[in-house]
Design an enzyme around this catalytic site. Structure first.
Site, PDB file in Angstrom:
ATOM      1  N   ALA A 129      73.182  20.022  29.227  1.00  0.00           N
ATOM      2  CA  ALA A 129      74.225  19.112  29.928  1.00  0.00           C
ATOM      3  C   ALA A 129      75.461  19.262  29.278  1.00  0.00           C
ATOM      4  O   ALA A 129      75.741  20.224  28.468  1.00  0.00           O
ATOM      5  CB  ALA A 129      73.698  17.478  29.118  1.00  0.00           C
ATOM      6  N   GLU A 159      75.429  14.229  23.916  1.00  0.00           N
ATOM      7  CA  GLU A 159      76.481  14.201  24.746  1.00  0.00           C
ATOM      8  C   GLU A 159      77.564  13.337  24.512  1.00  0.00           C
ATOM      9  O   GLU A 159      78.793  13.263  24.477  1.00  0.00           O
ATOM     10  CB  GLU A 159      76.161  14.299  26.221  1.00  0.00           C
ATOM     11  CG  GLU A 159      75.236  15.268  26.568  1.00  0.00           C
ATOM     12  CD  GLU A 159      75.885  16.735  26.221  1.00  0.00           C
ATOM     13  OE1 GLU A 159      76.887  17.111  26.176  1.00  0.00           O
ATOM     14  OE2 GLU A 159      74.932  17.374  25.851  1.00  0.00           O
TER      15      GLU A 159
END
Ligand SMILES: [Zn+2]
Length: 823
Positions: free
Chosen positions: A257, A291
């Site tokens: 990600a 994230e």
């Protein structure tokens, strides 16, 4: 193309400040190109001076600086010189840009399920200029006002909230100051699930053909998203600063990600279309919360230059596991960290490419990419845990918060971070950071039962004096007999409690996995493993033992057959899904094919298949354990009738009916054994003609063992310039797993010729993966080693390929030494 050097970046940020970026992208220009218009408002500290702007177009149509045209013919190596700057400047650029197939820049993919196209931006690490003209370095942050033209049926999502003002025309809200590498636009007929939490609008998006899976998976993802948001708000005391929070699951994404502020991109295999094991949901939850940690650490405060990239990743890695444990159902996240993440880091530590966590001088942007590995993530996170053990959690959080506040919407360095920690804790961290952050290598930690001493040996190549805080536990008949906290500051430390309990079956140093070290198990413990390991009541300690076993095998201290036998005995009784999944993957992916001679592969695979059958039989139908057992059986089984039945969809374990991903595991095994052919693989593909299905088919086709299939696969891998990053990986994954040595051997030399040449059309990020997967480490012969060494000595490799060769060669050397030691 030259990569921006640290020195150039320093000079440029002393000279200019960027006030505002306006970017207008036209994505409605066909499948190959898009149009890009940029307007950069910036100031110059020394009017009259010169600098350069970064842009990597297919065609630079025009460039205007302060109303005067700049000669576009002066574009060279992705730069245009800007002369005679004023105090206040406006630069306007118009360019035709190319979509990428390698996951860098603006990537465009077609979904074969419905022939719809999807676009996403991945500007990390220095791909910004492939999308718009910019001053591409992390410390020239600016607010972005982005507009996008797209086909009318498309959805557009980006860093700022997107509004469709007329059909196909989108305006994105102006952002807070962002580093260039965080800017993204995702566009296509994405399916969406929307929600809101604590005033933050949330969106989760994936390809339209994944809508059903997206809608099924979204509630769990949203739950973790909300829990993480609450947790970080509480911990940092700073509100999430980037408006909306979108998570876009995009096709053919190189990494797991990317933390683009307000618009995180993920690999879309995370939207599980079939059955998912619990540890896979844990890994996805961990990525979601990782994230989000970056929104503060990395995005709000960004490193000044790439050499501090580790600090972003170590911090997010640590924080994600902590958040999973404290704020989600995944209270065993540290166990997963041991087997999934730290094992990766220890592997990195064993190769010659290892490096200190911090302080590697990234002389240019691209070279920083090479340090983006298990050291930066897993070891860095372990170092932070040791820092917390050293200064206390309260001081750590106070230091983090102070650092975030002081450098909000700007940049920070390691010195700034350590300064904040020293102020918060009142401790001098100079020697701690020298030992833990600035010196490479893992200490070897072991216990001598008779003397009750704990020994710590620093690697010869990297002398250091690292203090460790951890625990040692002893187990007997499935009962924890003792657990002693130990602080080791010398090479030998006598711990009285250890001597008193020397007669237990198993002694596990670092049982709680608080420190970073190679754990050397004592001979009595190794001997007892096959019978005693499964009974250890603590999953964390079992995970430490498994990782120690793998380390022992790789370092040539443990016979790989010991690991196979321990697996056969302990695996069917293992309770942790993370341990189950990772040990099976390591054994099947590395230990059996490379450490054991070819003549013993069948015996070892049979041992694995038998263990898998036992677990499958004893697990609740449809459970995670049953799923992991079925997958392991599908990968290892030599039962042709069973494999054919499963491929045809008959007799499948519960929950795997119609599971295409499972079917591809079966088909890959069938293909590798030559029990199906191209026609058979294509028949399976016709039932699953999707992005995933095409990758499964490529891997299976590359796994067909006959010389013609290998020749076809190698050609597709190394010469077909239209193959995407994922297709290249799929081909490389299948190529070496099957076929006799006589078929594979010619491709050893071909690798060293053909793969480096692919850098002419494949970007470094994608090259790093494909060169690793395609490395001929399965041909465990001295000739492979000398061909590899010869290639390194000739030089002329790009940084990514060189790193892949160095690491592949190091693994090959480990296998060769082990084979020589344990015949
Ligand atoms: Zn990260």
């Amino acid at each position: 193309m030259p990569s921006l050097t640290r020195h150039e970046a320093q000079l440029r940020s002393e000279l200019i400040s960027v006030n505002r970026m306006e970017v207008d992208l036209d994505l409605d220009r066909g499948a190959d190109h898009f149009h890009s218009q940029t307007r950069i408002t910036f100031t110059c500290a020394r009017p009259g001076a010169s600098t350069f702007v970064d842009v990597k177009p297919v065609e630079l149509r025009s460039m205007v600086l302060n109303g005067r045209p700049v000669d576009v013919a002066t574009l060279a190596d992705g730069r245009v010189e800007l002369t005679d700057l004023a105090a206040e400047n406006v630069l306007e650029a118009q360019a035709v840009m190319g979509y990428s197939r390698d996951g860098q820049g603006l990537h465009r993919a077609t979904d074969p399920a419905d022939n719809q196209d999807y676009v996403y931006g991945h500007l990390f690490l220095d791909a910004g200029p492939r999308v718009f003209a910019c001053f591409d370095q992390p410390d020239l942050k600016a607010p972005y006002a982005v507009s996008v033209t797209a086909p009318p049926a498309w959805l557009v999502v980006g860093n700022g909230a997107a509004t469709q003002v007329t059909p196909g025309r989108w305006e994105l809200a102006e952002t807070r100051p962002l580093a260039t590498y965080f800017v993204t636009v995702c566009a296509g007929p994405y399916a969406s699930v929307r929600d809101e939490h604590d005033g933050v609008p949330l969106g989760i998006h994936a390809r339209a053909s994944l809508r059903e899976a997206l809608e099924r998976e979204a509630p769990q993802m949203l739950e973790v998203t909300k829990a993480s948001l609450d947790y970080y708000h509480g911990l940092f005391g700073i509100r999430y600063p980037f408006g909306e929070y979108h998570q876009v699951f995009v096709p053919e994404f190189n990494a797991g990600a990317m933390e683009n502020p307000g618009c995180v991109t993920f690999r879309d295999t995370y939207v599980f279309r079939g059955a998912a094991a619990r540890d896979e949901v844990l890994a996805r939850s961990n990525t979601i919360t990782h994230e989000m940690a970056h929104m503060w650490f990395g995005d709000l405060v960004t490193m000044r230059w790439w050499d501090d990239l580790w600090l972003n990743e170590s911090f997010a890695e640590y924080m994600a596991h902590r958040t999973c444990v404290e704020a989600t159902e995944f209270t065993d996240a540290w166990v997963d960290s041991t087997v999934a993440r730290k094992a990766w880091g220890y592997a990195a530590e064993r190769t010659p490419s290892t490096h200190p966590v911090a302080g590697s001088p990234a002389l240019d942007a691209q070279s920083a990419l090479q340090d983006f590995d298990g050291i930066s993530y897993a070891k860095g996170a372990a170092a932070l845990r040791q820092l917390i053990a050293h200064i206390g959690d309260e001081a750590f959080i106070a230091g983090v918060t102070a650092y975030l506040r002081e450098h909000s919407f700007a940049n920070g360095t390691l010195a700034d971070f350590l300064g904040a920690m020293e102020r918060a804790s009142g401790r001098d961290l100079t020697s701690w950071s020298r030992a833990w952050l600035l010196t490479a290598g893992a200490d070897v930690i072991s216990v001598d039962r008779s003397t009750g001493s704990v020994s710590r040996i620093a690697p010869q190549a990297f002398p250091a004096d690292r203090p460790h805080t951890f625990d040692v536990a002893g187990y007997d008949g499935g009962v924890e007999r003792f657990r002693v906290p130990v602080t080791v500051t010398a090479d030998h430390t006598v711990v009285e409690a250890l001597r008193a309990a020397a007669d237990v079956e198993l002694v596990v140093p670092n049982a709680g996995d608080l420190t970073w070290a190679t754990v050397l198990l004592d001979p009595l413990t190794v001997e007892a493993l096959p019978t005693a390991l499964a009974a250890v009541p603590d999953a964390q300690a079992r995970a430490v033992v498994w990782v120690a076993l793998v380390d022992g095998v790789c370092l040539g201290q443990t016979d790989p057959r010991v690991m196979v036998r321990a697996f056969g005995a302990a695996w069917p009784q293992e309770d942790s899904d993370s341990v189950l999944n990772r040990t099976a993957a390591t054994l099947l992916g590395r230990v059996i094919p490379t450490f054991l001679p070819e003549s013993e592969h069948d015996w070892a695979l049979e041992m694995v298949a038998h263990a898998a059958s036992r677990l499958l039989a004893s697990s609740a139908p449809g459970s995670t354990h049953a799923l992991l057992a079925a997958r392991t059986l599908a990968r290892s089984s030599a039962d042709e009738a069973l494999l054919h039945a499963w491929a045809d969809g008959t007799g499948l374990p519960a929950g795997l009916e119609g599971d295409s991903d499972f079917r591809w595991i079966v088909v890959r095994n069938l293909a590798g054994r030559g029990w199906t052919d191209r026609v058979g693989v294509e028949a399976v593909l016709s039932r699953d003609d999707t992005l995933q299905g095409r990758l499964g088919a490529l891997t299976a086709l590359a796994a067909l063992p006959d010389p013609e299939s290998k020749a076809w696969a190698w050609r597709e891998l190394t010469t077909n310039r239209h193959r995407s990053n994922y297709e290249l990986n799929a081909l490389a994954q299948g190529f070496w797993v099957s076929g006799g040595l006589e078929v594979l051997r010619p491709y050893v030399a071909r690798y060293f010729e053909d793969v480096p040449a692919m850098t002419a059309w494949v970007g470094e990020d994608a090259m790093a993966r494909v060169a690793t997967l395609a490395y001929p480490g399965r041909v465990v012969e001295p000739e492979t080693l000398s061909a590899s060494q010869g290639t390194l000595e000739r030089g002329e490799l790009t940084a990514a390929v060189r790193r892949a060769v160095v690491d592949g060669q190091s693994e090959l050397r480990e296998a060769l030494s082990s084979r020589a030691a344990f015949r």
